[in-house]
Design a protein around this motif. Sequence first.
Motif, PDB file in Angstrom:
ATOM      1  N   TYR A  10       0.839  -1.207   0.000  1.00  0.00           N
ATOM      2  CA  TYR A  10       0.000   0.000   0.000  1.00  0.00           C
ATOM      3  C   TYR A  10       0.871   1.253   0.000  1.00  0.00           C
ATOM      4  O   TYR A  10       0.577   2.238  -0.679  1.00  0.00           O
ATOM      5  CB  TYR A  10      -0.898  -0.036   1.239  1.00  0.00           C
ATOM      6  CG  TYR A  10      -1.906   1.079   1.335  1.00  0.00           C
ATOM      7  CD1 TYR A  10      -3.095   1.024   0.605  1.00  0.00           C
ATOM      8  CD2 TYR A  10      -1.694   2.173   2.169  1.00  0.00           C
ATOM      9  CE1 TYR A  10      -4.034   2.035   0.700  1.00  0.00           C
ATOM     10  CE2 TYR A  10      -2.629   3.180   2.276  1.00  0.00           C
ATOM     11  CZ  TYR A  10      -3.797   3.117   1.537  1.00  0.00           C
ATOM     12  OH  TYR A  10      -4.727   4.112   1.638  1.00  0.00           O
ATOM     13  N   ASN A  48     -12.079  -8.967   0.221  1.00  0.00           N
ATOM     14  CA  ASN A  48     -11.268  -7.999  -0.503  1.00  0.00           C
ATOM     15  C   ASN A  48     -10.557  -8.557  -1.716  1.00  0.00           C
ATOM     16  O   ASN A  48      -9.978  -7.820  -2.503  1.00  0.00           O
ATOM     17  CB  ASN A  48     -10.244  -7.363   0.439  1.00  0.00           C
ATOM     18  CG  ASN A  48     -10.913  -6.460   1.449  1.00  0.00           C
ATOM     19  OD1 ASN A  48     -11.831  -5.729   1.108  1.00  0.00           O
ATOM     20  ND2 ASN A  48     -10.483  -6.517   2.702  1.00  0.00           N
ATOM     21  N   ASN A  69      -9.349  -3.373   6.854  1.00  0.00           N
ATOM     22  CA  ASN A  69      -9.642  -2.020   6.369  1.00  0.00           C
ATOM     23  C   ASN A  69      -8.586  -1.514   5.391  1.00  0.00           C
ATOM     24  O   ASN A  69      -8.896  -0.835   4.422  1.00  0.00           O
ATOM     25  CB  ASN A  69      -9.783  -1.054   7.550  1.00  0.00           C
ATOM     26  CG  ASN A  69     -11.176  -1.096   8.156  1.00  0.00           C
ATOM     27  OD1 ASN A  69     -12.073  -0.395   7.708  1.00  0.00           O
ATOM     28  ND2 ASN A  69     -11.385  -1.961   9.138  1.00  0.00           N
ATOM     29  N   LEU A  70      -7.328  -1.850   5.662  1.00  0.00           N
ATOM     30  CA  LEU A  70      -6.266  -1.397   4.764  1.00  0.00           C
ATOM     31  C   LEU A  70      -6.407  -2.062   3.390  1.00  0.00           C
ATOM     32  O   LEU A  70      -6.234  -1.418   2.353  1.00  0.00           O
ATOM     33  CB  LEU A  70      -4.886  -1.705   5.365  1.00  0.00           C
ATOM     34  CG  LEU A  70      -3.708  -1.153   4.562  1.00  0.00           C
ATOM     35  CD1 LEU A  70      -3.726   0.375   4.571  1.00  0.00           C
ATOM     36  CD2 LEU A  70      -2.374  -1.657   5.099  1.00  0.00           C
ATOM     37  N   ARG A  85      -9.117  -2.947   2.110  1.00  0.00           N
ATOM     38  CA  ARG A  85     -10.260  -2.265   1.508  1.00  0.00           C
ATOM     39  C   ARG A  85      -9.839  -0.935   0.878  1.00  0.00           C
ATOM     40  O   ARG A  85     -10.281  -0.575  -0.208  1.00  0.00           O
ATOM     41  CB  ARG A  85     -11.319  -2.035   2.597  1.00  0.00           C
ATOM     42  CG  ARG A  85     -12.666  -1.687   2.066  1.00  0.00           C
ATOM     43  CD  ARG A  85     -13.313  -2.934   1.527  1.00  0.00           C
ATOM     44  NE  ARG A  85     -14.600  -2.643   0.931  1.00  0.00           N
ATOM     45  CZ  ARG A  85     -15.406  -3.581   0.448  1.00  0.00           C
ATOM     46  NH1 ARG A  85     -15.056  -4.848   0.482  1.00  0.00           N
ATOM     47  NH2 ARG A  85     -16.546  -3.265  -0.088  1.00  0.00           N
ATOM     48  N   LEU A  86      -8.971  -0.209   1.595  1.00  0.00           N
ATOM     49  CA  LEU A  86      -8.496   1.080   1.086  1.00  0.00           C
ATOM     50  C   LEU A  86      -7.659   0.898  -0.180  1.00  0.00           C
ATOM     51  O   LEU A  86      -7.707   1.716  -1.097  1.00  0.00           O
ATOM     52  CB  LEU A  86      -7.685   1.805   2.158  1.00  0.00           C
ATOM     53  CG  LEU A  86      -8.490   2.339   3.353  1.00  0.00           C
ATOM     54  CD1 LEU A  86      -7.550   2.864   4.433  1.00  0.00           C
ATOM     55  CD2 LEU A  86      -9.459   3.435   2.911  1.00  0.00           C
ATOM     56  N   LYS A 105     -10.039   0.521  -2.930  1.00  0.00           N
ATOM     57  CA  LYS A 105     -10.670   1.802  -3.257  1.00  0.00           C
ATOM     58  C   LYS A 105      -9.773   2.595  -4.208  1.00  0.00           C
ATOM     59  O   LYS A 105     -10.217   3.104  -5.231  1.00  0.00           O
ATOM     60  CB  LYS A 105     -10.918   2.605  -1.970  1.00  0.00           C
ATOM     61  CG  LYS A 105     -11.713   3.874  -2.189  1.00  0.00           C
ATOM     62  CD  LYS A 105     -11.896   4.632  -0.883  1.00  0.00           C
ATOM     63  CE  LYS A 105     -12.781   5.850  -1.097  1.00  0.00           C
ATOM     64  NZ  LYS A 105     -12.850   6.670   0.114  1.00  0.00           N
ATOM     65  N   LYS A 106      -8.493   2.631  -3.870  1.00  0.00           N
ATOM     66  CA  LYS A 106      -7.550   3.358  -4.729  1.00  0.00           C
ATOM     67  C   LYS A 106      -7.360   2.655  -6.069  1.00  0.00           C
ATOM     68  O   LYS A 106      -6.931   3.271  -7.042  1.00  0.00           O
ATOM     69  CB  LYS A 106      -6.198   3.501  -4.026  1.00  0.00           C
ATOM     70  CG  LYS A 106      -6.217   4.519  -2.897  1.00  0.00           C
ATOM     71  CD  LYS A 106      -4.801   4.830  -2.459  1.00  0.00           C
ATOM     72  CE  LYS A 106      -4.793   5.870  -1.343  1.00  0.00           C
ATOM     73  NZ  LYS A 106      -3.420   6.115  -0.851  1.00  0.00           N
ATOM     74  N   TRP A 125     -18.308   1.689   8.003  1.00  0.00           N
ATOM     75  CA  TRP A 125     -18.033   2.151   6.642  1.00  0.00           C
ATOM     76  C   TRP A 125     -19.207   2.955   6.115  1.00  0.00           C
ATOM     77  O   TRP A 125     -20.354   2.752   6.498  1.00  0.00           O
ATOM     78  CB  TRP A 125     -17.796   0.964   5.696  1.00  0.00           C
ATOM     79  CG  TRP A 125     -16.550   0.172   5.968  1.00  0.00           C
ATOM     80  CD1 TRP A 125     -15.580   0.457   6.885  1.00  0.00           C
ATOM     81  CD2 TRP A 125     -16.173  -1.045   5.329  1.00  0.00           C
ATOM     82  NE1 TRP A 125     -14.598  -0.510   6.845  1.00  0.00           N
ATOM     83  CE2 TRP A 125     -14.928  -1.452   5.899  1.00  0.00           C
ATOM     84  CE3 TRP A 125     -16.722  -1.836   4.327  1.00  0.00           C
ATOM     85  CZ2 TRP A 125     -14.260  -2.605   5.495  1.00  0.00           C
ATOM     86  CZ3 TRP A 125     -16.066  -2.986   3.921  1.00  0.00           C
ATOM     87  CH2 TRP A 125     -14.835  -3.367   4.508  1.00  0.00           C
ATOM     88  N   PHE A 133     -16.873   1.837   2.075  1.00  0.00           N
ATOM     89  CA  PHE A 133     -15.466   2.055   2.434  1.00  0.00           C
ATOM     90  C   PHE A 133     -15.329   2.713   3.802  1.00  0.00           C
ATOM     91  O   PHE A 133     -16.260   3.370   4.268  1.00  0.00           O
ATOM     92  CB  PHE A 133     -14.771   2.895   1.356  1.00  0.00           C
ATOM     93  CG  PHE A 133     -14.648   2.151   0.063  1.00  0.00           C
ATOM     94  CD1 PHE A 133     -13.605   1.252  -0.143  1.00  0.00           C
ATOM     95  CD2 PHE A 133     -15.606   2.295  -0.934  1.00  0.00           C
ATOM     96  CE1 PHE A 133     -13.511   0.521  -1.316  1.00  0.00           C
ATOM     97  CE2 PHE A 133     -15.515   1.571  -2.116  1.00  0.00           C
ATOM     98  CZ  PHE A 133     -14.465   0.683  -2.305  1.00  0.00           C
ATOM     99  N   GLN A 139     -13.561   8.420   7.557  1.00  0.00           N
ATOM    100  CA  GLN A 139     -12.386   9.068   8.150  1.00  0.00           C
ATOM    101  C   GLN A 139     -12.235   8.663   9.616  1.00  0.00           C
ATOM    102  O   GLN A 139     -11.143   8.378  10.095  1.00  0.00           O
ATOM    103  CB  GLN A 139     -12.529  10.597   8.074  1.00  0.00           C
ATOM    104  CG  GLN A 139     -11.791  11.281   6.928  1.00  0.00           C
ATOM    105  CD  GLN A 139     -10.390  10.737   6.654  1.00  0.00           C
ATOM    106  OE1 GLN A 139      -9.609  10.455   7.575  1.00  0.00           O
ATOM    107  NE2 GLN A 139     -10.062  10.560   5.389  1.00  0.00           N
ATOM    108  N   MET A 141     -10.932   5.250   9.991  1.00  0.00           N
ATOM    109  CA  MET A 141      -9.520   5.209   9.644  1.00  0.00           C
ATOM    110  C   MET A 141      -8.648   5.754  10.769  1.00  0.00           C
ATOM    111  O   MET A 141      -7.608   5.176  11.094  1.00  0.00           O
ATOM    112  CB  MET A 141      -9.266   5.976   8.343  1.00  0.00           C
ATOM    113  CG  MET A 141      -9.727   5.198   7.115  1.00  0.00           C
ATOM    114  SD  MET A 141      -9.874   6.199   5.637  1.00  0.00           S
ATOM    115  CE  MET A 141      -8.176   6.632   5.321  1.00  0.00           C
TER     116      MET A 141
END
Lengths: 128, 603, 87
Positions: free
Chosen positions: B43, B448, B538-539, B541-542, B545-546, B587, B591, B594, B597
């Motif tokens: 990441y 994921n 969660n990471l 998932r992020l 997202k990117k 989420w 996602f 903030q 996160m």
Amino acid sequence: MDKIRIKIDHSKCTGCRHCETACSSNHYENIVNPALSRIRVFIDEKTDQFFPVIAGPFTEAECTCKYDVIIDGKEYDECNVCRASCPQRTWFREPDTGVPLKCDLCGDPPSPNCVEICNHGALSIVEI
Amino acid sequence: MEGYTGKILRVNLTDGEFAVEDLDPDLIRQYVGGRGLGTKILYDEIDPAIDPLSPENKLIFLNGPLTGTGAPAGARYMVITKAPLTNTIACSNCGGSFGPELKQAGYDGIIFEGCSEEPVYLWIDNDNVEIRPAIDLWGKTTHETDDLIKAEIEDKFVARDTQIACIGPAGENMSKLACIISNRNRAAGRTGVGAVMGSKKLKAIAVRGTKGIKIANKEAFKKAVISAMDKLNAGPVTHEALPALGTPVLVNIVNECKILPTYNWQSSSYENANKISGETMAATIVTKHKGCFACSIACAKCTKVDSPDFKGEGEGPEYENIILMGSSCGIDDLAAIAKASYLCNELGMDTISVGGTIATAMELFEKGYLTEKDAGMKLNFGNAKALVAMTEKMGRGEGFGLVMADGGAPLAEKYGHPELFMGVKKLEAPAYDPRGVQGMGLQYATSNRGACHVRGYSMANEILGVHEKIDPLVTEGKAAVVITFQNLTAIIDSAGLCLFVALCPGFLYEEVQGLLNGATGFNYTIDELVQAGDRIWNLERLFNKKAGFTKEDDMLPKRLLEEPAGPNNDVCRLNEMLPEYYKLRGWDNGFPTQEKMSELGLK
Amino acid sequence: MEKINIELRMFMTFKQYLPEGSLEGKAKMSLDDGATFGDILKILSIPVELPKIVIINGIIQGISDEINARILKEGDIVSIFPPVGGG
């Protein structure tokens, strides 16, 4: 001390090498290293044969006669399943120093760690 | 640093350079290792939007802190990269002895960057690291590669200790179903990680190590190992079912529960299930039981097929591919399924995805959308010879196999019927029909890396009743169950343990905590581990997202949502579970918010 | 008394409890109307305390006390497994 022996049933071995980790961590402080283990599992990955071998002393005399062994129809050089901590092999010698390793039937009274950890019945203790 | 070696090898394949780097202890503690730490590194280091097969992608092999320490079932290494099949984060996880040997050589893992011009392999003998030419190995099967590399090593005892991870022809051809094989038959299977290795022209990694792994607290660790083994030995699944029959033990029970994918998921029970069951397999082709490094379960089954059409030997098949290649293709010939699995191992392909793709092709063929002329053979349901022939063509990239080698989603799309692809995020679904086990539907949709069973195996409670018996047919409460399994799995994977420990009643955070603390001396609290699992999920998932994923990608195939099947003749009621899942995860719109996160310390 | 007919499917270690002559782990049984799952255990001498997974007509059953009291009906398919798992 010599009231027990370790019995190896290679047909029950699954080749998992848990004995190697148990032996090394028992003989060295806070370290796990199969290369320092006094038991090694010879694995033939092509035929899925697993042979635990327990380290013993090396003498020149032992090697004057070499032989081959046939196991389940496949021929192996004796050196594959030999227990001697011999200078011709990396097994059963400390990798850094070359010091030979030998099973000392650890525990008092003897309760070798390799036997304790083996979950598949390949290693057991027999009284003599 | 204990439990870990604290070192990672960074290899740049473009310029042939490598360096040994220290791992950051704070980062390790937050992400545990393996899957978690690898995801964090990826990441931070790549743009998730890149083409997975470009030199910009990185390929990370990473152990967990328990890998190779003698923790029971602590044999796993993980391969983390951006996945060619799904375009998501990839983490494929593999047992055997490769991970432990890499750690003995002094490395928690290896990061591969760039791309070599010519085929190479990496040789590691403790501190001696070399990038060696692999032109002679290119084109060879995984078994041939293993043999050839070992034959080059002068000292046959060093050769014996050497562990190899490699790709087969499928990985070289960058088939999106390609996997990485170690110990000849163990696979880091899913999402096409082998294609990334192929794109970098990296044929293999050979490693031998004699350095040892430090343990923080010998006595505490030994106590935790014995406690974990006692638990595994008291568990009926980990002590009886898996050692006796391996994963195929599931075939009959899944069929009786009417959640067995059959004829590409057109039906959910199979009249000939008994012919492909674990019992039948044990009585006919199993020759031996085998265990990964330091495993007290030993679920692997060595097998041999004598029938002239499908002669061969190797390991498996496993439950998942028995179903995907068997009932899902309408095939009840265990010998053919075994042969197709052997080919997958030798050619380096994921057995689940290959089975899923062939089942899709068979339905396309049966409905007349795919012709014999196009396919080059009759791909009717039940055609065992076609299964084997097509598997080989896919692995070698020959004829129509080349088209199929990119998976079921593009295939179904090409022939105008995307609805016949049975998977999520282009990953072929494993062998549990969520119309009769609702939680697995939520798991497939939210995982994921796409439709996957080993990211949150709610089956363990829904059908098998391992930790607690819950009703598989209802949707109430499933969001919480799935989240619990997803976070726990993230920790088990990151620690370097095999997920099968969680098939033992009560083998939950406490056992993992005991082992981790004994090995690392970190004094993890349970809360810290639960949060770390959440953080890893969660990471990932992020990352997605990117990479361009949206909430709409958390979607099951139409068939599972609209065509009823299973014991209650129901559909998977995903819409009843998904909103609650997002809410419990913290989420918004699929996602992390903030707020979520910052709670987890993510940026 | 009226009888009901059910099909019994036993797997793995439970196969040994099947009536003699059963094939492929399956047997037809004729029971008194109103018979329960617990009655099957009694007739076949299956120890009540043996851990088992019970599936009736594809529906997995809950905790053992409840299963034992469950009344069977004509045409039921009853499958019994030891605890299994994998994946």
